[in-house]
Write an enzyme that holds these catalytic residues in place. Sequence first.
Site, mmCIF file in Angstrom:
data_model
loop_
_atom_site.group_PDB
_atom_site.id
_atom_site.type_symbol
_atom_site.label_atom_id
_atom_site.label_comp_id
_atom_site.label_asym_id
_atom_site.label_seq_id
_atom_site.Cartn_x
_atom_site.Cartn_y
_atom_site.Cartn_z
ATOM 1 N N ALA A 250 0.843 -1.201 0.000
ATOM 2 C CA ALA A 250 0.000 0.000 0.000
ATOM 3 C C ALA A 250 0.872 1.242 0.000
ATOM 4 C CB ALA A 250 -0.910 0.021 1.219
ATOM 5 N N ASP A 251 0.441 2.236 -0.739
ATOM 6 C CA ASP A 251 1.085 3.541 -0.687
ATOM 7 C C ASP A 251 0.335 4.485 0.240
ATOM 8 O OD1 ASP A 251 3.369 3.902 -2.962
ATOM 9 O OD2 ASP A 251 1.913 2.375 -3.519
ATOM 10 N N ARG A 252 -0.949 4.216 0.453
ATOM 11 C CA ARG A 252 -1.729 5.003 1.407
ATOM 12 C C ARG A 252 -3.002 4.246 1.743
ATOM 13 N NH1 ARG A 252 -2.218 11.217 2.130
ATOM 14 N NH2 ARG A 252 -0.507 11.232 0.624
#
EC number: 5.3.1.23
Length: 366
Positions: A250-252
């Site tokens: 995940a990046d965010r």
Amino acid sequence: MQTPPTLQAIRYQRGSLLILDQLKLPDETVYISIHTADDAWKAIHTMTIRGAPAIAVCGILSVAVELHNSRSKFDSISSVIQFITHQLNYLVTARPTAVNMTDAAKTIIDYLIPLNNKQQNLTLYIDELLDFMEQFLQRDLIDNRLIGQYGAETMCQYISNKKKLNILTHCNTGSLATVGFGTALGIIRQLAANNVLQLAYFTETRPYNQGSRLTAYELVHDRIPHTMICDSMAGLLMRTQPIHAVIVGADRVTANGDTANKIGTYQLAILAKHHDIPFYIAAPTTSIDLSKKSGDEIIIEQRPSSEMTTVKGINLAPEGVQVWNPAFDVTPASLITGIITEHGVFKPDELEEKLLNLQRSLISPL
């Protein structure tokens, strides 16, 4: 069982920062020097280094290197605070979708003023600040190993009749995307070390091929059993082969559990739902942004059209073709089975409450 040493995306000692040039992989293994925050900004923006945790640590350490090597130019603590704040805020703009750099910048900036009140000697102030910034390197590695342990324990519930697991992953979430070990790929590493992994399936991850270039490089290096597929093969794979879980990074992650990750993640989640396959996010809590209530609030980075139309300078499409190239998509929380963090595994609908309770119980962010 202990896992073997893994590749290093970042090599650091005080005053020196080297990063592995991931644009040259898998053909060449070359480390380049980062001397300033501007060097790091360019490396992050061009994806010479990538992966949300690695971006944050590279950014922080670039500022630490620049501060250490130019410390003689500072004549006051306030000038150090101004410098650090400016450089960190600048680095946040390199790739805005990934939240780890923003979270790290806020943590350090929040640390500056209390430290100023405590330490009035300029030399000692800089030394204490460097010590604090350098903690992010080791913290990331510790977090990754915890994610690997919690993830492996969670995956073992899907083992039946003493058979081993087949796991599908996407993009690159290993040592090349972090300080070491990895998040989603770290779980796969731990499963392999525990001798319960049959195969790690992974996508090529168009258009930038982080799977075929980077994940393949790591799996071959670590001799982990694997099979690569084209992105368009995932549906058939799930229908015809036993896939026990999909695990991605995940990046965010927003407060409701919506998750921004490499483009192509959303369609894997839909396919997993259709085929009744558990779908997990593996990410440190630094990737969780409770200030965003849902994925609708996430800014999605648009990448150059050349990433789709060319590979290593060779044209794949006619000149002048129109291109849409978002780097990320958002997977709704309703498609996510669980979010694996260094503090345990959370269901999307309990994420915000449990993390807020955890934050209240912690005395220090590091």
